[in-house]
Design a protein around this motif. Structure first.
Motif, PDB file in Angstrom:
ATOM      1  N   UNK A 572       0.831  -1.211   0.000  1.00  0.00           N
ATOM      2  CA  UNK A 572       0.000   0.000   0.000  1.00  0.00           C
ATOM      3  C   UNK A 572       0.867   1.262   0.000  1.00  0.00           C
ATOM      4  N   UNK A 573       2.142   1.060  -0.349  1.00  0.00           N
ATOM      5  CA  UNK A 573       3.072   2.172  -0.581  1.00  0.00           C
ATOM      6  C   UNK A 573       3.269   3.061   0.637  1.00  0.00           C
ATOM      7  N   UNK A 574       3.359   2.449   1.802  1.00  0.00           N
ATOM      8  CA  UNK A 574       3.739   3.148   3.033  1.00  0.00           C
ATOM      9  C   UNK A 574       2.909   4.394   3.303  1.00  0.00           C
ATOM     10  N   UNK A 575       1.614   4.326   2.971  1.00  0.00           N
ATOM     11  CA  UNK A 575       0.709   5.427   3.256  1.00  0.00           C
ATOM     12  C   UNK A 575       0.441   6.353   2.086  1.00  0.00           C
ATOM     13  N   UNK A 576       1.034   6.089   0.922  1.00  0.00           N
ATOM     14  CA  UNK A 576       0.846   6.971  -0.226  1.00  0.00           C
ATOM     15  C   UNK A 576      -0.634   7.091  -0.583  1.00  0.00           C
ATOM     16  N   UNK A 577      -1.367   5.962  -0.558  1.00  0.00           N
ATOM     17  CA  UNK A 577      -2.774   5.988  -0.961  1.00  0.00           C
ATOM     18  C   UNK A 577      -3.690   6.481   0.154  1.00  0.00           C
ATOM     19  N   UNK A 578      -3.134   6.697   1.326  1.00  0.00           N
ATOM     20  CA  UNK A 578      -3.933   7.208   2.438  1.00  0.00           C
ATOM     21  C   UNK A 578      -3.744   8.703   2.651  1.00  0.00           C
ATOM     22  N   UNK A 579      -2.522   9.207   2.379  1.00  0.00           N
ATOM     23  CA  UNK A 579      -2.257  10.585   2.794  1.00  0.00           C
ATOM     24  C   UNK A 579      -1.388  11.398   1.838  1.00  0.00           C
ATOM     25  N   UNK A 580      -1.053  10.871   0.678  1.00  0.00           N
ATOM     26  CA  UNK A 580      -0.181  11.629  -0.228  1.00  0.00           C
ATOM     27  C   UNK A 580      -0.867  12.900  -0.721  1.00  0.00           C
ATOM     28  N   UNK A 581      -0.097  13.984  -0.774  1.00  0.00           N
ATOM     29  CA  UNK A 581      -0.594  15.291  -1.210  1.00  0.00           C
ATOM     30  C   UNK A 581       0.581  16.024  -1.846  1.00  0.00           C
ATOM     31  N   UNK A 582       0.402  16.452  -3.087  1.00  0.00           N
ATOM     32  CA  UNK A 582       1.505  17.134  -3.777  1.00  0.00           C
ATOM     33  C   UNK A 582       2.050  18.306  -2.966  1.00  0.00           C
ATOM     34  N   UNK A 583       1.166  18.986  -2.237  1.00  0.00           N
ATOM     35  CA  UNK A 583       1.586  20.170  -1.490  1.00  0.00           C
ATOM     36  C   UNK A 583       2.264  19.829  -0.172  1.00  0.00           C
ATOM     37  N   UNK A 584       2.161  18.574   0.243  1.00  0.00           N
ATOM     38  CA  UNK A 584       2.738  18.164   1.524  1.00  0.00           C
ATOM     39  C   UNK A 584       3.997  17.342   1.273  1.00  0.00           C
ATOM     40  N   UNK A 585       5.130  17.915   1.545  1.00  0.00           N
ATOM     41  CA  UNK A 585       6.410  17.222   1.358  1.00  0.00           C
ATOM     42  C   UNK A 585       7.106  16.969   2.692  1.00  0.00           C
ATOM     43  N   UNK A 586       6.320  16.948   3.765  1.00  0.00           N
ATOM     44  CA  UNK A 586       6.909  16.795   5.099  1.00  0.00           C
ATOM     45  C   UNK A 586       7.491  15.404   5.325  1.00  0.00           C
ATOM     46  N   UNK A 587       6.943  14.389   4.647  1.00  0.00           N
ATOM     47  CA  UNK A 587       7.461  13.033   4.780  1.00  0.00           C
ATOM     48  C   UNK A 587       8.484  12.805   3.667  1.00  0.00           C
ATOM     49  N   UNK A 588       9.733  13.029   3.996  1.00  0.00           N
ATOM     50  CA  UNK A 588      10.789  12.972   2.978  1.00  0.00           C
ATOM     51  C   UNK A 588      10.885  11.593   2.338  1.00  0.00           C
ATOM     52  N   UNK A 589      10.673  10.545   3.125  1.00  0.00           N
ATOM     53  CA  UNK A 589      10.764   9.184   2.586  1.00  0.00           C
ATOM     54  C   UNK A 589       9.657   8.922   1.580  1.00  0.00           C
ATOM     55  N   UNK A 590       8.444   9.357   1.891  1.00  0.00           N
ATOM     56  CA  UNK A 590       7.325   9.168   0.971  1.00  0.00           C
ATOM     57  C   UNK A 590       7.576   9.928  -0.323  1.00  0.00           C
ATOM     58  N   UNK A 591       8.084  11.133  -0.211  1.00  0.00           N
ATOM     59  CA  UNK A 591       8.400  11.945  -1.396  1.00  0.00           C
ATOM     60  C   UNK A 591       9.465  11.258  -2.232  1.00  0.00           C
ATOM     61  N   UNK A 592      10.530  10.830  -1.584  1.00  0.00           N
ATOM     62  CA  UNK A 592      11.654  10.209  -2.299  1.00  0.00           C
ATOM     63  C   UNK A 592      11.245   8.925  -3.013  1.00  0.00           C
ATOM     64  N   UNK A 593      10.374   8.142  -2.377  1.00  0.00           N
ATOM     65  CA  UNK A 593      10.059   6.823  -2.929  1.00  0.00           C
ATOM     66  C   UNK A 593       8.889   6.818  -3.908  1.00  0.00           C
ATOM     67  N   UNK A 594       7.947   7.791  -3.763  1.00  0.00           N
ATOM     68  CA  UNK A 594       6.708   7.642  -4.535  1.00  0.00           C
ATOM     69  C   UNK A 594       6.199   8.898  -5.236  1.00  0.00           C
ATOM     70  N   UNK A 595       6.720  10.076  -4.931  1.00  0.00           N
ATOM     71  CA  UNK A 595       6.147  11.286  -5.521  1.00  0.00           C
ATOM     72  C   UNK A 595       6.571  11.418  -6.983  1.00  0.00           C
ATOM     73  N   UNK A 596       5.642  11.118  -7.873  1.00  0.00           N
ATOM     74  CA  UNK A 596       5.856  11.297  -9.313  1.00  0.00           C
ATOM     75  C   UNK A 596       4.508  11.591  -9.951  1.00  0.00           C
ATOM     76  N   UNK A 597       4.526  12.160 -11.136  1.00  0.00           N
ATOM     77  CA  UNK A 597       3.271  12.473 -11.827  1.00  0.00           C
ATOM     78  C   UNK A 597       2.462  11.206 -12.079  1.00  0.00           C
ATOM     79  N   UNK A 598       3.124  10.148 -12.517  1.00  0.00           N
ATOM     80  CA  UNK A 598       2.407   8.904 -12.797  1.00  0.00           C
ATOM     81  C   UNK A 598       1.760   8.333 -11.536  1.00  0.00           C
ATOM     82  N   UNK A 599       2.479   8.373 -10.422  1.00  0.00           N
ATOM     83  CA  UNK A 599       1.909   7.830  -9.187  1.00  0.00           C
ATOM     84  C   UNK A 599       0.732   8.664  -8.686  1.00  0.00           C
ATOM     85  N   UNK A 600       0.793   9.977  -8.869  1.00  0.00           N
ATOM     86  CA  UNK A 600      -0.346  10.792  -8.460  1.00  0.00           C
ATOM     87  C   UNK A 600      -1.548  10.554  -9.371  1.00  0.00           C
ATOM     88  N   UNK A 601      -1.294  10.211 -10.632  1.00  0.00           N
ATOM     89  CA  UNK A 601      -2.400   9.837 -11.511  1.00  0.00           C
ATOM     90  C   UNK A 601      -2.991   8.495 -11.060  1.00  0.00           C
TER      91      UNK A 601
END
Length: 667
Positions: A572-601
């Motif tokens: 479940x991508x360590x919370x990406x599908x529960x709390x990911x938000x382009x404007x929220x970069x406070x979780x550096x690990x989540x950003x590093x591992x999953x923040x991409x345009x394709x993943x947000x789509x």
């Protein structure tokens, strides 16, 4: 909103002092009537009934609690036994279809409270922890004054409930085997009041502290005789709470704000016949606010009728009780108070009172596709790395089994070995070794070599109190060592009966194929499973050094072509599908591992489909993994029963091939 109940027929379990107060005030309820009482002491029950019945035989006497729970003429139960019986009796009453008000504490720990709340949710019944003061108009008025800014911004809360009792060692308050002491008996009052005030200050029903420090005295009795704690809330509000069973105190609530303060002189047990009052002091003077008298136990009973359909009252809801239990756990831990029955080697019984077994409504699916493992394996595997105590582990594991789960994933390094010990003790306590699938891992960097496999496996089996693992996974690979050396030692351990099957976690596809080829060429047992990261969100990086993912297109094609069994972690991508938000970069690990345009789509599509199906996006992410054409057994690591329940909703979602491809941007 569903209509409220007009009448509630009450039964009392445990006719002690607090039950007398409830029975005395129940006639002042608009909806409640006492019809039954149960006690292990028949004479005590008869005396209680005679005291409160309006006519001979008006209150039925049951000589067992089960008999009262089975009484069709009882709608709701008031449980007022010793602390250690609360969880079991409450669950049994809920399972019997009764609404329940249970004396505080609802459980001796947060783990038991989770099990009780889940039973209420499962049975669709009302449940409340009996903090009767929460229903009194003076406390409701206190919250209103705070919310209206009567004393400006709330800064600090002082609350205490303490008394001096000279009691024999066998008395429940002095007996550690009965969870005696002040924190559990009366400490919950000031804690709940502080949380109530902190919540009112931010427009919520309650707030949970972000930190706690404490002092206390655990005497020769083995229980806390007095204790204090300092709480800090996210809003900046602080609180000081005090409790004791051998210490007198003022027993009041004082709320200090930027423009004044409010004092509640009699917060816990105000007179039901005389007005109570609040003292409001500000720079412009002092005001005494008079509150009409109220029968708070009766109001507590009437809440059952009013909120039966919702299952909980806004005055003391499930999340509120869970939060309070968590703080009491922290308070006891801070002063070093652990009861004998909580030890990591104790035989902690199931919360329900009976051995865990799959419930009729469980939707778990199974597979039997690991060569060498002749067991049905639940399609979801519970990760054993988030359990804090044996009590917590027992509640989590029992609940998982009742939902149909039977597979547990642990590792030599988790908790320095403590996680293996917790799992092993639970399995031994329940006698379930033949019914569960234990997946163990070892050989983590820097001890990733053939010798470490054997040495660590010795310790793992001892910690788990078993002579074999159902599946052993190398936790990491060491590409400096020829793959054949690993296959040889794993084959040797299999032939010795210490493992049934083996595989690799965080292995590259290339090395995995080399291991298969070596085994085939040398008559050795093959790797049976791979455990790398895989999920709907494609990995840009991995959270820990040495990890591997198989989320790329070429990886998926290999898995589909070979039919390799995959035990994906972070599905479940360590919370990406529960709390990911382009404007929220406070979780550096989540950003590093999953923040991409394709993943947000992918996230947007998961949310769209989740809304259509009436589930959470995390359930869609899990359903995606389960819907692959190659066999998958996702690992998940819930920290609470609620997380288990919401995650497992993915089992009830069946995706079409077209939906799978659309979610992954392939259609």
């Amino acid at each position: 909103m569903a209509e409220a109940l007009q009448h509630v027929r009450w039964g009392i379990v445990g006719p002690g002092g607090i039950a007398h107060r409830f029975a005395e005030q129940l006639p002042h309820s608009a909806t409640g009537r006492l019809v039954a009482v149960a006690s292990r002491d028949a004479e005590r029950a008869r005396a209680f009934a005679a005291e409160f019945e309006s006519e001979p035989g008006g209150i039925r006497i049951h000589e067992s609690y089960d008999a009262l729970f089975a009484d069709p003429d009882v709608d709701a139960v008031y449980i007022s036994t010793v602390h250690t019986q609360h969880v079991r009796l409450t669950i049994q009453a809920l399972d019997a279809g009764k609404h329940v008000v249970c004396e505080k504490p609802l459980s001796i720990d947060h783990a038991g409270a989770m099990a009780v709340v889940e039973a209420a949710r499962r049975n669709g019944r009302y449940l409340a922890e009996a903090y009767m003061y929460r229903f009194h108009p003076q406390i409701v008025r206190l919250a209103e004054l705070i919310a209206d800014g009567a004393i400006g911004e709330v800064q600090h809360v002082d609350a205490s409930f303490a008394f001096r009792a000279d009691l024999p060692a066998e008395h429940r308050l002095m007996n550690p085997e009965l969870a005696g002491g002040g924190i559990l008996d009366v400490g919950g009052y000031p804690v709940s009041a502080a949380r109530w005030v902190a919540g009112a200050a931010i427009g919520e029903r309650f707030a949970d502290p972000v930190s706690l420090t404490a002092k206390g005295e655990v005497g020769d009795t083995g229980v806390d005789e007095w204790a204090t704690a300092s709480l800090v809330f996210a809003s900046g509000i602080t609180a000081h709470v005090t409790c004791g069973v051998r210490l007198e105190d003022d027993n009041r609530i004082v709320v200090a704000g930027s423009k004044g303060r409010i004092v509640v002189p009699q917060p816990w047990i105000p007179s039901p016949t005389e007005p109570s009052y609040l003292e409001l002091s500000r720079t412009d003077g002092t005001e005494t606010i008079s509150i009409e008298p109220a029968w708070q136990y009766a109001l507590q009973a009437d809440a059952v009728a009013e909120y039966a359909a919702q299952g909980q009252s806004p005055n003391i809801g499930w999340a509120d009780s869970l939060g309070n239990a968590r703080v009491l756990d922290q308070w006891r831990a801070a002063i070093g108070l652990e009861y004998p029955f909580e030890a990591a080697t104790a035989n902690i019984p199931p919360a329900s009172g009976h051995a865990p077994r799959r419930r009729a409504d469980a939707t778990m699916r199974y597979g039997r596709i690991i060569p060498g493992l002749e067991k049905d394996v639940s399609r979801l595997v519970m990760g054993v790395d988030n359990q804090t105590t044996l009590g917590h582990a027992s509640a989590m594991f029992d609940d998982f089994v009742e939902r149909g789960g039977n597979a547990f994933d642990t590792a030599y390094i988790y908790g320095g070995g403590s996680m293996e010990r917790l799992l092993g003790q639970w399995v031994a306590n329940r006698g379930l070794r033949d019914d569960v699938v234990i997946i163990g891992k070892g050989a983590h960097t820097p001890h990733c070599d053939p010798e470490s496999i054997v040495r660590q496996l010795d310790e793992t089996l001892e910690r788990l109190q078993t002579d074999h693992l159902d599946l052993y996974l190398m936790h990491r690979d060491n590409e400096q060592i020829p793959v054949g050396e690993f296959v040889d030692v794993l084959d040797e351990q299999t032939r010795a009966g210490r493992i049934r099957a083996f595989g690799g976690s965080n292995w590259s596809i290339q090395r995995y194929e080399e291991a298969l080829a070596y085994a085939d060429a040398n008559g050795k047992q093959r790797f049976s499973a791979l455990s790398d990261h895989f999920g709907l969100a494609h990995a840009l990086d991995v959270p820990w050094a040495g990890c591997r993912h198989v989320t790329d297109v070429e990886d998926r094609e290999w898995l589909e072509r070979t039919g390799t069994t995959l035990l994906p972690w972070s599905s479940q991508a360590r919370g990406f599908f529960a709390r990911a938000d382009r404007a929220d970069t406070s979780d550096a690990e989540l950003v590093r591992c999953y923040y991409s345009d394709d993943n947000f789509e992918r996230l947007a599509r998961a949310r769209q489909l989740a809304a259509e199906l009436g589930v959470a996006p995390t359930a869609i992410a899990l359903a995606y993994v389960l819907a692959q054409t190659f066999p998958t057994f996702p690992l998940f690591g819930p920290r609470s029963i609620e997380e288990t329940r919401t995650s497992m909703a993915g089992l009830d979602v069946t995706l079409t091939d077209e939906q799978v491809r659309w979610l992954d941007l392939r259609a």
